[in-house]
Design an enzyme around this catalytic site. Structure first.
Site, PDB file in Angstrom:
ATOM      1  N   ASN A   1       0.950  -1.166  -0.260  1.00 39.15           N
ATOM      2  CA  ASN A   1      -0.267   0.379   0.046  1.00 39.15           C
ATOM      3  C   ASN A   1       0.588   1.291   0.000  1.00 39.15           C
ATOM      4  O   ASN A   1       1.762   1.180   1.154  1.00 39.15           O
ATOM      5  CB  ASN A   1      -0.958   0.476   1.135  1.00 39.15           C
ATOM      6  CG  ASN A   1      -1.411   1.361   1.076  1.00 39.15           C
ATOM      7  OD1 ASN A   1      -1.810   2.697   1.434  1.00 39.15           O
ATOM      8  ND2 ASN A   1      -3.355   0.857   2.481  1.00 39.15           N
TER       9      ASN A   1
ATOM     10  N   HIS B   1       1.059   6.653   1.448  1.00 40.91           N
ATOM     11  CA  HIS B   1       1.970   7.419   2.647  1.00 40.91           C
ATOM     12  C   HIS B   1       2.696   8.302   1.673  1.00 40.91           C
ATOM     13  O   HIS B   1       3.681   9.255   2.079  1.00 40.91           O
ATOM     14  CB  HIS B   1       2.092   6.722   3.782  1.00 40.91           C
ATOM     15  CG  HIS B   1       1.351   6.423   4.959  1.00 40.91           C
ATOM     16  ND1 HIS B   1      -0.059   7.292   5.049  1.00 40.91           N
ATOM     17  CD2 HIS B   1       1.129   5.338   5.417  1.00 40.91           C
ATOM     18  CE1 HIS B   1      -0.523   6.589   5.714  1.00 40.91           C
ATOM     19  NE2 HIS B   1      -0.450   5.672   5.932  1.00 40.91           N
TER      20      HIS B   1
ATOM     21  N   HIS C   1      -5.870   3.961  -1.203  1.00 43.06           N
ATOM     22  CA  HIS C   1      -7.066   4.446  -0.302  1.00 43.06           C
ATOM     23  C   HIS C   1      -7.111   5.301  -1.018  1.00 43.06           C
ATOM     24  O   HIS C   1      -6.673   6.255  -0.821  1.00 43.06           O
ATOM     25  CB  HIS C   1      -6.925   4.129   0.455  1.00 43.06           C
ATOM     26  CG  HIS C   1      -7.905   4.325   1.684  1.00 43.06           C
ATOM     27  ND1 HIS C   1      -8.454   4.097   2.957  1.00 43.06           N
ATOM     28  CD2 HIS C   1      -9.547   4.474   1.135  1.00 43.06           C
ATOM     29  CE1 HIS C   1      -9.707   4.678   3.094  1.00 43.06           C
ATOM     30  NE2 HIS C   1     -10.082   4.934   2.227  1.00 43.06           N
TER      31      HIS C   1
ATOM     32  N   ARG D   1      -9.777   8.385  -0.313  1.00 45.68           N
ATOM     33  CA  ARG D   1     -10.595   8.806   0.198  1.00 45.68           C
ATOM     34  C   ARG D   1     -11.847   9.839  -0.094  1.00 45.68           C
ATOM     35  O   ARG D   1     -10.936  10.782  -1.169  1.00 45.68           O
ATOM     36  CB  ARG D   1     -10.019   9.439   1.833  1.00 45.68           C
ATOM     37  CG  ARG D   1      -9.012   8.584   2.140  1.00 45.68           C
ATOM     38  CD  ARG D   1      -8.380   9.061   3.017  1.00 45.68           C
ATOM     39  NE  ARG D   1      -7.968   7.357   3.862  1.00 45.68           N
ATOM     40  CZ  ARG D   1      -9.323   7.227   5.642  1.00 45.68           C
ATOM     41  NH1 ARG D   1     -10.097   7.746   6.108  1.00 45.68           N
ATOM     42  NH2 ARG D   1      -8.431   6.165   6.442  1.00 45.68           N
TER      43      ARG D   1
ATOM     44  N   ARG E   1      -7.268  12.747   0.831  1.00 52.17           N
ATOM     45  CA  ARG E   1      -6.160  13.584   1.504  1.00 52.17           C
ATOM     46  C   ARG E   1      -4.457  12.799   1.207  1.00 52.17           C
ATOM     47  O   ARG E   1      -3.386  13.483   1.548  1.00 52.17           O
ATOM     48  CB  ARG E   1      -5.994  13.306   3.552  1.00 52.17           C
ATOM     49  CG  ARG E   1      -5.906  11.572   3.244  1.00 52.17           C
ATOM     50  CD  ARG E   1      -6.243  10.987   4.881  1.00 52.17           C
ATOM     51  NE  ARG E   1      -7.483  11.293   5.467  1.00 52.17           N
ATOM     52  CZ  ARG E   1      -7.691  11.146   6.881  1.00 52.17           C
ATOM     53  NH1 ARG E   1      -7.267  10.142   7.259  1.00 52.17           N
ATOM     54  NH2 ARG E   1      -8.840  10.685   7.126  1.00 52.17           N
ATOM     55  N   HIS E   2      -4.601  12.569   0.372  1.00 51.94           N
ATOM     56  CA  HIS E   2      -3.177  11.887   0.082  1.00 51.94           C
ATOM     57  C   HIS E   2      -3.700  11.260  -1.791  1.00 51.94           C
ATOM     58  O   HIS E   2      -2.713  11.914  -2.642  1.00 51.94           O
ATOM     59  CB  HIS E   2      -2.575  10.239   0.480  1.00 51.94           C
ATOM     60  CG  HIS E   2      -3.437   8.894   1.360  1.00 51.94           C
ATOM     61  ND1 HIS E   2      -4.511   8.599   0.887  1.00 51.94           N
ATOM     62  CD2 HIS E   2      -4.050   9.159   2.566  1.00 51.94           C
ATOM     63  CE1 HIS E   2      -5.319   8.150   1.451  1.00 51.94           C
ATOM     64  NE2 HIS E   2      -4.601   8.008   3.010  1.00 51.94           N
TER      65      HIS E   2
ATOM     66  N   GLU F   1      -8.312   0.792  -2.716  1.00 48.13           N
ATOM     67  CA  GLU F   1      -9.732  -0.147  -1.501  1.00 48.13           C
ATOM     68  C   GLU F   1     -10.169   1.919  -1.377  1.00 48.13           C
ATOM     69  O   GLU F   1     -10.153   2.893  -1.084  1.00 48.13           O
ATOM     70  CB  GLU F   1      -9.049   0.703  -0.095  1.00 48.13           C
ATOM     71  CG  GLU F   1      -8.169  -0.219   0.238  1.00 48.13           C
ATOM     72  CD  GLU F   1      -6.570  -0.096   1.697  1.00 48.13           C
ATOM     73  OE1 GLU F   1      -7.150   1.051   2.519  1.00 48.13           O
ATOM     74  OE2 GLU F   1      -6.345  -1.135   2.073  1.00 48.13           O
TER      75      GLU F   1
ATOM     76  N   THR G   1      -6.763   6.288  10.088  1.00 41.79           N
ATOM     77  CA  THR G   1      -6.249   5.158   8.739  1.00 41.79           C
ATOM     78  C   THR G   1      -7.933   4.227   9.110  1.00 41.79           C
ATOM     79  O   THR G   1      -8.455   4.715  10.261  1.00 41.79           O
ATOM     80  CB  THR G   1      -5.188   4.259   9.291  1.00 41.79           C
ATOM     81  OG1 THR G   1      -5.276   3.252   8.426  1.00 41.79           O
ATOM     82  CG2 THR G   1      -5.293   3.548  11.063  1.00 41.79           C
ATOM     83  N   THR G   2      -8.074   3.465   8.397  1.00 42.88           N
ATOM     84  CA  THR G   2      -9.027   2.501   8.786  1.00 42.88           C
ATOM     85  C   THR G   2      -9.532   2.116   9.780  1.00 42.88           C
ATOM     86  O   THR G   2      -8.488   1.309  10.313  1.00 42.88           O
ATOM     87  CB  THR G   2      -8.759   1.263   7.314  1.00 42.88           C
ATOM     88  OG1 THR G   2      -9.160   2.512   6.969  1.00 42.88           O
ATOM     89  CG2 THR G   2     -10.486   1.408   7.776  1.00 42.88           C
TER      90      THR G   2
ATOM     91  N   GLU H   1     -10.711  -9.681   3.345  1.00 42.81           N
ATOM     92  CA  GLU H   1      -8.813  -9.025   3.541  1.00 42.81           C
ATOM     93  C   GLU H   1      -9.438  -8.535   5.485  1.00 42.81           C
ATOM     94  O   GLU H   1      -9.728  -8.010   5.548  1.00 42.81           O
ATOM     95  CB  GLU H   1      -9.147  -7.684   3.182  1.00 42.81           C
ATOM     96  CG  GLU H   1      -7.403  -7.481   3.360  1.00 42.81           C
ATOM     97  CD  GLU H   1      -6.785  -5.946   3.701  1.00 42.81           C
ATOM     98  OE1 GLU H   1      -7.456  -5.330   2.752  1.00 42.81           O
ATOM     99  OE2 GLU H   1      -6.096  -5.588   4.538  1.00 42.81           O
TER     100      GLU H   1
ATOM    101  N   HIS I   1      -3.271  -4.955   7.866  1.00 39.33           N
ATOM    102  CA  HIS I   1      -3.275  -3.528   8.719  1.00 39.33           C
ATOM    103  C   HIS I   1      -2.264  -4.017   9.784  1.00 39.33           C
ATOM    104  O   HIS I   1      -2.865  -4.978  10.663  1.00 39.33           O
ATOM    105  CB  HIS I   1      -4.714  -3.427   9.338  1.00 39.33           C
ATOM    106  CG  HIS I   1      -5.417  -1.934   9.960  1.00 39.33           C
ATOM    107  ND1 HIS I   1      -5.072  -1.404  10.372  1.00 39.33           N
ATOM    108  CD2 HIS I   1      -6.424  -0.813   8.715  1.00 39.33           C
ATOM    109  CE1 HIS I   1      -4.504  -0.105  10.868  1.00 39.33           C
ATOM    110  NE2 HIS I   1      -5.279   0.150   9.437  1.00 39.33           N
TER     111      HIS I   1
HETATM  112  N1  PXP Z   1      -6.035  -2.800   4.833  1.00 40.56           N
HETATM  113  C1  PXP Z   1      -6.584  -1.959   4.372  1.00 40.56           C
HETATM  114  C2  PXP Z   1      -8.246  -2.210   4.241  1.00 40.56           C
HETATM  115  C3  PXP Z   1      -6.275  -0.951   4.833  1.00 40.56           C
HETATM  116  O1  PXP Z   1      -6.963   0.052   4.949  1.00 40.56           O
HETATM  117  C4  PXP Z   1      -5.076  -0.242   5.209  1.00 40.56           C
HETATM  118  C5  PXP Z   1      -4.551   0.862   5.455  1.00 40.56           C
HETATM  119  O2  PXP Z   1      -4.553   1.456   4.868  1.00 40.56           O
HETATM  120  C6  PXP Z   1      -4.274  -1.222   5.264  1.00 40.56           C
HETATM  121  C7  PXP Z   1      -4.597  -3.005   5.234  1.00 40.56           C
HETATM  122  C8  PXP Z   1      -2.956  -1.885   5.372  1.00 40.56           C
HETATM  123  O3  PXP Z   1      -2.307  -1.658   6.722  1.00 40.56           O
HETATM  124  P1  PXP Z   1      -1.054  -0.505   7.666  1.00 40.56           P
HETATM  125  O4  PXP Z   1      -0.694   0.456   6.140  1.00 40.56           O
HETATM  126  O5  PXP Z   1      -1.421  -0.721   8.624  1.00 40.56           O
HETATM  127  O6  PXP Z   1       0.013  -1.993   6.843  1.00 40.56           O
END
Ligand code: PXP
Length: 272
Positions: free
Chosen positions: A42, A45, A78, A80, A84-85, A105, A135-136, A186, A226
């Protein structure tokens, strides 16, 4: 912004040049063989850093291509409601340039559905979204939103997009994912990830395992993510029902020190 106008951006050419430079040396198509655990990175960031200065760098698209070259088998981002990103521009460029799999996402809203149908990612992951969250914060409450999701999902699937649902390790919620027609789930590993090694974390791990087995028994492909990092991935990676991990923050944080390619390679090693 349209697909066409994005194509004309100069960054698109820069990225393709960068990839063609490295592709023959590093890219190994054997890494895409089934039968092992896949890493999806992901890259949100990288965009968070870019937006800290409303700048055009670092480019999450370039980071994603480097992550692929280092062994990532999918890229996740993701989009949003508050942008924001990740922004639309990123999505179109991801779609044009990635060699593996694009998983976006998003919330299950009409606005997001339109974006998905325009970009056509390989996978849409439906997640809950709250404006103030960092975050989610949890899995989608699928059981309580069955009618909406049954309406929402088919148009995405008709367009050839697989639908994933981010769900807590809860048997009833996972059954509801099957009932609303998701292709895959997931499992939210946040509870496990937030705990230190010990009895409580072992219990959270058992919940993830039980949920993964249940998902497989229902015929769903089961991923997890996550809060996973270089220290806590071990026990989770031993669950055979899980086929893919979605990891963001820990890899991006490490890449600030060692670079994205090394950070991804280190995680890929831990999944072997
Ligand atoms: N899965 C989902 C659905 C998420 O929203 C996120 C965070 O954006 C992640 C996985 C990845 O989580 P992390 O950034 O903590 O590795």
């Amino acid at each position: 912004m349209t697909f066409k106008s994005v194509k004309s951006l100069s960054i698109y050419n820069t990225i393709n040049f960068h990839v063609s430079l490295f592709a023959f040396d590093v890219y190994n198509p054997m890494q895409n063989m089934e039968g092992h655990m896949r890493l999806s990175v992901n890259v949100d960031h990288f965009a968070t850093i870019r937006e800290a200065r409303r700048s055009d760098e670092p480019d999450p698209v370039l980071a994603a291509l480097l992550a692929e070259l280092a062994g990532a088998e999918g890229i996740v981002c993701h989009i949003r409601a508050d942008r924001r990103h990740i922004k639309e521009r990123d999505l179109f460029l991801f779609r044009q340039s990635l060699k593996t799999k694009l998983n976006i996402e998003m919330a299950a809203t009409e606005e997001m559905k339109r974006i998905a149908l325009d970009v056509k990612p390989d996978v849409v992951s439906l997640v809950p979204e709250r404006d103030e969250e960092l975050t989610t914060e949890g899995g989608l409450d699928v059981a309580d939103n069955q009618e909406h999701l049954k309406d929402h999902i088919p148009a995405l699937q008709k367009a050839g997009i697989k639908v994933s649902i981010f769900v807590d390790p809860d048997i009833d919620q996972i059954t509801a994912c099957r009932d609303v027609g998701a292709n895959l789930i997931e499992i939210n590993t946040a509870k496990y990830s937030d705990l230190k090694p010990g009895e409580e974390r072992d219990e959270a791990l058992v919940e993830v395992k039980r949920s993964a087995v249940h998902g497989r028994q229902l015929g769903l492909e089961v991923h997890a993510g996550h809060g996973l990092d270089y220290k806590n991935i071990g026990p989770i990676a031993e669950i055979p029902e899980l086929t893919e991990f979605s990891i963001g923050f820990s890899i991006i944080a490490r890449s600030a020190i060692v670079g994205i390619e090394k950070a991804v390679r280190e995680m890929v090693e831990l999944l072997k």
